[in-house]
Design a protein around this motif. Sequence first.
Motif, PDB file in Angstrom:
ATOM      1  N   ILE A 108      44.761  41.779  36.746  1.00 24.18           N
ATOM      2  CA  ILE A 108      44.321  41.463  38.152  1.00 24.18           C
ATOM      3  C   ILE A 108      42.871  40.978  38.005  1.00 24.18           C
ATOM      4  O   ILE A 108      41.840  41.888  37.787  1.00 24.18           O
ATOM      5  CB  ILE A 108      44.201  42.909  39.009  1.00 24.18           C
ATOM      6  CG1 ILE A 108      45.851  43.401  39.192  1.00 24.18           C
ATOM      7  CG2 ILE A 108      43.680  42.429  40.264  1.00 24.18           C
ATOM      8  CD1 ILE A 108      45.795  44.697  39.899  1.00 24.18           C
ATOM      9  N   VAL A 109      42.513  39.734  38.260  1.00 27.11           N
ATOM     10  CA  VAL A 109      41.083  39.182  38.109  1.00 27.11           C
ATOM     11  C   VAL A 109      40.365  39.535  39.621  1.00 27.11           C
ATOM     12  O   VAL A 109      39.170  39.864  39.322  1.00 27.11           O
ATOM     13  CB  VAL A 109      41.446  37.888  38.103  1.00 27.11           C
ATOM     14  CG1 VAL A 109      40.049  36.901  37.913  1.00 27.11           C
ATOM     15  CG2 VAL A 109      42.097  37.262  36.839  1.00 27.11           C
ATOM     16  N   CYS A 130      45.747  37.016  39.942  1.00 33.08           N
ATOM     17  CA  CYS A 130      46.265  37.649  38.947  1.00 33.08           C
ATOM     18  C   CYS A 130      46.698  36.583  37.725  1.00 33.08           C
ATOM     19  O   CYS A 130      46.681  35.425  37.787  1.00 33.08           O
ATOM     20  CB  CYS A 130      47.586  38.282  39.285  1.00 33.08           C
ATOM     21  SG  CYS A 130      47.392  39.570  40.665  1.00 33.08           S
ATOM     22  N   LYS A 131      46.844  37.439  36.508  1.00 32.93           N
ATOM     23  CA  LYS A 131      47.334  36.366  35.328  1.00 32.93           C
ATOM     24  C   LYS A 131      48.320  37.029  34.573  1.00 32.93           C
ATOM     25  O   LYS A 131      48.591  38.415  34.679  1.00 32.93           O
ATOM     26  CB  LYS A 131      46.234  36.250  34.626  1.00 32.93           C
ATOM     27  CG  LYS A 131      45.054  35.536  34.996  1.00 32.93           C
ATOM     28  CD  LYS A 131      43.965  35.519  33.762  1.00 32.93           C
ATOM     29  CE  LYS A 131      42.680  34.450  34.285  1.00 32.93           C
ATOM     30  NZ  LYS A 131      41.729  34.518  33.178  1.00 32.93           N
ATOM     31  N   ASN A 132      49.306  36.288  34.133  1.00 31.38           N
ATOM     32  CA  ASN A 132      50.410  37.053  33.341  1.00 31.38           C
ATOM     33  C   ASN A 132      51.351  37.807  34.149  1.00 31.38           C
ATOM     34  O   ASN A 132      51.867  38.893  33.550  1.00 31.38           O
ATOM     35  CB  ASN A 132      49.758  37.738  32.083  1.00 31.38           C
ATOM     36  CG  ASN A 132      49.159  36.496  31.044  1.00 31.38           C
ATOM     37  OD1 ASN A 132      49.421  35.678  31.044  1.00 31.38           O
ATOM     38  ND2 ASN A 132      48.043  37.226  30.411  1.00 31.38           N
ATOM     39  N   GLU A 146      52.757  33.903  44.753  1.00 28.19           N
ATOM     40  CA  GLU A 146      51.638  32.917  43.977  1.00 28.19           C
ATOM     41  C   GLU A 146      50.807  34.118  43.050  1.00 28.19           C
ATOM     42  O   GLU A 146      50.578  35.134  43.675  1.00 28.19           O
ATOM     43  CB  GLU A 146      50.995  32.463  44.974  1.00 28.19           C
ATOM     44  CG  GLU A 146      51.644  31.374  45.640  1.00 28.19           C
ATOM     45  CD  GLU A 146      52.419  30.160  44.911  1.00 28.19           C
ATOM     46  OE1 GLU A 146      51.765  30.022  43.801  1.00 28.19           O
ATOM     47  OE2 GLU A 146      53.575  29.804  45.506  1.00 28.19           O
ATOM     48  N   LEU A 147      50.096  33.596  42.045  1.00 20.73           N
ATOM     49  CA  LEU A 147      49.362  34.209  41.138  1.00 20.73           C
ATOM     50  C   LEU A 147      48.051  34.418  42.072  1.00 20.73           C
ATOM     51  O   LEU A 147      47.408  35.374  41.633  1.00 20.73           O
ATOM     52  CB  LEU A 147      49.095  33.659  39.742  1.00 20.73           C
ATOM     53  CG  LEU A 147      50.267  33.839  39.027  1.00 20.73           C
ATOM     54  CD1 LEU A 147      50.117  32.912  37.614  1.00 20.73           C
ATOM     55  CD2 LEU A 147      50.729  35.341  38.612  1.00 20.73           C
ATOM     56  N   LYS A 148      47.768  33.532  42.934  1.00 16.15           N
ATOM     57  CA  LYS A 148      46.532  33.685  43.430  1.00 16.15           C
ATOM     58  C   LYS A 148      47.055  33.222  45.006  1.00 16.15           C
ATOM     59  O   LYS A 148      47.480  32.280  45.325  1.00 16.15           O
ATOM     60  CB  LYS A 148      45.571  32.598  42.929  1.00 16.15           C
ATOM     61  CG  LYS A 148      44.337  32.499  43.736  1.00 16.15           C
ATOM     62  CD  LYS A 148      43.572  31.413  43.236  1.00 16.15           C
ATOM     63  CE  LYS A 148      42.075  31.226  43.830  1.00 16.15           C
ATOM     64  NZ  LYS A 148      41.272  29.840  43.295  1.00 16.15           N
ATOM     65  N   ASN A 171      54.718  42.599  34.410  1.00 20.13           N
ATOM     66  CA  ASN A 171      55.246  41.352  33.701  1.00 20.13           C
ATOM     67  C   ASN A 171      56.825  41.726  33.042  1.00 20.13           C
ATOM     68  O   ASN A 171      57.127  42.924  32.901  1.00 20.13           O
ATOM     69  CB  ASN A 171      54.381  41.127  32.417  1.00 20.13           C
ATOM     70  CG  ASN A 171      54.743  40.073  31.710  1.00 20.13           C
ATOM     71  OD1 ASN A 171      55.698  39.921  30.991  1.00 20.13           O
ATOM     72  ND2 ASN A 171      53.800  38.984  31.819  1.00 20.13           N
ATOM     73  N   ASN A 172      57.529  40.989  33.030  1.00 20.69           N
ATOM     74  CA  ASN A 172      58.914  41.255  32.671  1.00 20.69           C
ATOM     75  C   ASN A 172      59.029  41.491  31.267  1.00 20.69           C
ATOM     76  O   ASN A 172      59.950  42.248  30.825  1.00 20.69           O
ATOM     77  CB  ASN A 172      60.021  39.845  32.718  1.00 20.69           C
ATOM     78  CG  ASN A 172      60.013  39.585  34.073  1.00 20.69           C
ATOM     79  OD1 ASN A 172      60.293  40.398  34.870  1.00 20.69           O
ATOM     80  ND2 ASN A 172      60.353  38.080  34.419  1.00 20.69           N
ATOM     81  N   TYR A 173      58.103  41.445  30.265  1.00 19.83           N
ATOM     82  CA  TYR A 173      57.975  41.787  28.857  1.00 19.83           C
ATOM     83  C   TYR A 173      57.159  43.187  28.839  1.00 19.83           C
ATOM     84  O   TYR A 173      56.790  43.250  27.622  1.00 19.83           O
ATOM     85  CB  TYR A 173      57.631  40.682  28.132  1.00 19.83           C
ATOM     86  CG  TYR A 173      58.503  39.640  28.229  1.00 19.83           C
ATOM     87  CD1 TYR A 173      59.692  39.378  27.980  1.00 19.83           C
ATOM     88  CD2 TYR A 173      57.818  38.375  29.102  1.00 19.83           C
ATOM     89  CE1 TYR A 173      60.435  38.322  28.311  1.00 19.83           C
ATOM     90  CE2 TYR A 173      58.814  37.209  29.502  1.00 19.83           C
ATOM     91  CZ  TYR A 173      60.018  37.267  29.237  1.00 19.83           C
ATOM     92  OH  TYR A 173      60.884  36.099  29.291  1.00 19.83           O
ATOM     93  N   SER A 174      56.402  43.851  29.892  1.00 18.56           N
ATOM     94  CA  SER A 174      55.781  44.784  29.717  1.00 18.56           C
ATOM     95  C   SER A 174      56.412  45.882  30.707  1.00 18.56           C
ATOM     96  O   SER A 174      56.348  45.577  31.940  1.00 18.56           O
ATOM     97  CB  SER A 174      54.387  44.510  29.793  1.00 18.56           C
ATOM     98  OG  SER A 174      53.254  45.603  29.890  1.00 18.56           O
ATOM     99  N   SER A 175      56.428  47.074  30.212  1.00 18.43           N
ATOM    100  CA  SER A 175      56.775  48.068  31.273  1.00 18.43           C
ATOM    101  C   SER A 175      55.677  48.726  31.819  1.00 18.43           C
ATOM    102  O   SER A 175      55.945  49.805  32.597  1.00 18.43           O
ATOM    103  CB  SER A 175      57.600  49.239  30.395  1.00 18.43           C
ATOM    104  OG  SER A 175      56.958  49.769  29.426  1.00 18.43           O
TER     105      SER A 175
END
Length: 315
Positions: A108-109, A130-132, A146-148, A171-175
């Motif tokens: 979260i930027v 946000c990022k990622n 949207e990310l922003k 993120n789909n790859y992080s729980s």
Amino acid sequence: MNSLLNLQLCMPSYYAILELEPTATSGEIKQAFRRLSKLYHPDMNQGNTTYQHKLFEVVKAYETLGNEVTRKAYDLTLFRTTAEPSRATNAGYASSTTSYANLYQPEIVEFSCNQTYCFVGDILEISWKCKNADIIRIYPLGYMDELKGKVVYRVREMRTKYLFFELTVTNNYSSIPVKKVIKLDNGTQLRFTEAHRDDFANYTAPYSWGWGFLAPVGRSSRKDYALRMALLGSLFVVVYLGQPFFEYEDTFSFLSTVLIYLAIICSARRLHDVSWHGIFALTLLIPFLNVPVLLVLFLLKGVELPNKYGRKPKF
């Protein structure tokens, strides 16, 4: 080369096969694949099976790392399954892989609001960046695409001391979700000072002008109060003159009671503008006292600062 190529645990990683750093760009991955596939191609090595096996590994590595989605999944699996190597030989490797894995964690930027406190009727602007992140949710606003972005939210009720907005990104790859909270003070419970005089936050009356007759919420300026009372007075004159045309005898009493109720509501909002409690509007029901009370309400100047009933009316 300070890479996974020199730090294999059981088998070479795909980065090691392509002779790349884990931070390699997609362009570098593509260039490495072209170079190695040409180097290990059977036509260049007289059909040597050893080189055929190496070519197979290169192709398999590129199929995973050449796609952004599968690369992210592979990175997370790689860094999670590389259990702690011996501290004496691989401390630097553990540090580098941990920092690299963090590149794929949601971040979260920015998450902000254009106000630090609010009243019922305020229009808030909630911004985020946000990022990622694959899933973005702002409570109580819902999911964002949207990310922003920026979203406008109108405060329709304030039953607690604070109003909360919570941004959750995953993120789909992080729980592990990442969260950030905005806490706005309830303006009805604050003590305002001169520092709030130049507060130009967007403000909208809690209800439309018409609904302002029905609920003693917010503030009413002298001009607004005069318009409302003039309208109610005109309606009372119409009702009084129309008595001969009423079919039922109690119609005049009923309509008069309704108009008196509306006048009390409007007077309560006028009292709010001078930081007085709206209960004093009931003095309008006392004969002979109601006339001077009306005059005072028409003449009293509202406070310039916000108070616990709301901000200064726009007109």
